[in-house]
Design a protein around this motif. Sequence first.
Motif, PDB file in Angstrom:
ATOM      1  N   SER A 159      96.619  66.827  56.038  1.00  0.00           N
ATOM      2  CA  SER A 159      96.398  65.381  55.944  1.00  0.00           C
ATOM      3  C   SER A 159      97.288  64.615  56.917  1.00  0.00           C
ATOM      4  O   SER A 159      96.853  63.630  57.535  1.00  0.00           O
ATOM      5  CB  SER A 159      96.655  64.898  54.517  1.00  0.00           C
ATOM      6  N   GLU A 163      96.156  62.243  59.938  1.00  0.00           N
ATOM      7  CA  GLU A 163      96.642  60.875  60.124  1.00  0.00           C
ATOM      8  C   GLU A 163      97.143  60.665  61.551  1.00  0.00           C
ATOM      9  O   GLU A 163      96.911  59.613  62.156  1.00  0.00           O
ATOM     10  CB  GLU A 163      97.749  60.554  59.128  1.00  0.00           C
ATOM     11  N   LYS A 168      94.829  56.965  60.210  1.00  0.00           N
ATOM     12  CA  LYS A 168      94.454  56.552  58.850  1.00  0.00           C
ATOM     13  C   LYS A 168      94.953  57.559  57.823  1.00  0.00           C
ATOM     14  O   LYS A 168      94.821  58.766  58.000  1.00  0.00           O
ATOM     15  CB  LYS A 168      92.946  56.423  58.751  1.00  0.00           C
ATOM     16  N   ARG A 169      95.503  57.033  56.736  1.00  0.00           N
ATOM     17  CA  ARG A 169      95.937  57.881  55.627  1.00  0.00           C
ATOM     18  C   ARG A 169      94.731  58.176  54.742  1.00  0.00           C
ATOM     19  O   ARG A 169      94.022  57.257  54.346  1.00  0.00           O
ATOM     20  CB  ARG A 169      97.041  57.188  54.823  1.00  0.00           C
ATOM     21  N   ASN A 170      94.539  59.447  54.427  1.00  0.00           N
ATOM     22  CA  ASN A 170      93.404  59.812  53.582  1.00  0.00           C
ATOM     23  C   ASN A 170      93.768  59.637  52.099  1.00  0.00           C
ATOM     24  O   ASN A 170      94.879  59.229  51.750  1.00  0.00           O
ATOM     25  CB  ASN A 170      92.906  61.221  53.904  1.00  0.00           C
ATOM     26  N   LEU A 171      92.812  59.933  51.251  1.00  0.00           N
ATOM     27  CA  LEU A 171      92.992  59.758  49.818  1.00  0.00           C
ATOM     28  C   LEU A 171      94.202  60.542  49.296  1.00  0.00           C
ATOM     29  O   LEU A 171      94.960  60.048  48.458  1.00  0.00           O
ATOM     30  CB  LEU A 171      91.710  60.177  49.069  1.00  0.00           C
ATOM     31  N   TRP A 172      94.403  61.752  49.770  1.00  0.00           N
ATOM     32  CA  TRP A 172      95.517  62.591  49.321  1.00  0.00           C
ATOM     33  C   TRP A 172      96.859  61.923  49.631  1.00  0.00           C
ATOM     34  O   TRP A 172      97.730  61.826  48.758  1.00  0.00           O
ATOM     35  CB  TRP A 172      95.440  63.980  49.953  1.00  0.00           C
ATOM     36  N   ARG A 174      97.434  58.771  50.253  1.00  0.00           N
ATOM     37  CA  ARG A 174      97.552  57.534  49.466  1.00  0.00           C
ATOM     38  C   ARG A 174      97.939  57.844  48.013  1.00  0.00           C
ATOM     39  O   ARG A 174      98.712  57.102  47.390  1.00  0.00           O
ATOM     40  CB  ARG A 174      96.263  56.720  49.550  1.00  0.00           C
ATOM     41  N   LEU A 175      97.412  58.939  47.466  1.00  0.00           N
ATOM     42  CA  LEU A 175      97.799  59.354  46.117  1.00  0.00           C
ATOM     43  C   LEU A 175      99.288  59.708  46.079  1.00  0.00           C
ATOM     44  O   LEU A 175     100.011  59.294  45.167  1.00  0.00           O
ATOM     45  CB  LEU A 175      96.955  60.547  45.656  1.00  0.00           C
ATOM     46  N   HIS A 178     101.281  56.590  46.078  1.00  0.00           N
ATOM     47  CA  HIS A 178     101.216  55.944  44.757  1.00  0.00           C
ATOM     48  C   HIS A 178     102.159  56.623  43.761  1.00  0.00           C
ATOM     49  O   HIS A 178     102.780  55.961  42.914  1.00  0.00           O
ATOM     50  CB  HIS A 178      99.791  55.953  44.244  1.00  0.00           C
TER      51      HIS A 178
END
Length: 185
Positions: A159, A163, A168-172, A174-175, A178
């Motif tokens: 990932s 990037e 762009k940051r992917n869903l992984w 971003r998780l 978070h």
Amino acid sequence: MASGTRRSGCPTRAATSTTTGSPDRRILWGGYDAIYHFGRSIRPEHEDRTVTFEKLARHFAETFPQLDGIRFTHRWAGVIDTSSRFCAFFGTAHRDRTAYATGFTGLGVGASRFAADVMLDLLAGEPTERTRLEMVRKKALPFPPEPISWIGIQVTTWSMGREDRTGKRNLWLRLLDHLGLGFDS
């Protein structure tokens, strides 16, 4: 390698490289390719990985195109002390008679003075601005057992490379952000 000026740069966003000049006008270049070996394996033969050194040389050439043709005369590799939040965490042991800072993830040179001050504060037992920081008060989450660690690290490494290529940051990622895990958390 000769350099007339001191410069610093990073050819990628998600992974870092470090640059510093030496008094004899050479450049120390390092970083980026942290390889995880299944089972947390640490062995000397893991440290001589040609593909890693070639990648560092390419990143150097991209960052300093004016130094085209410069060759590397030395190379070194070693284990990186890391944590799930990719920065140091702190604590005490032996009934608060020993303080520790660990998990710098390759960023310990710049942070070591701060870490020393935090450890002295912890040993003194007096609350300070430093000891009130969340990064000092809370421990990093432990890494999960295998094979979950290996899978998570492989997905994260892929990932971060993605990037670097797309911006762009992917869903992984971003998780992980978070959850407070990783470089951008």
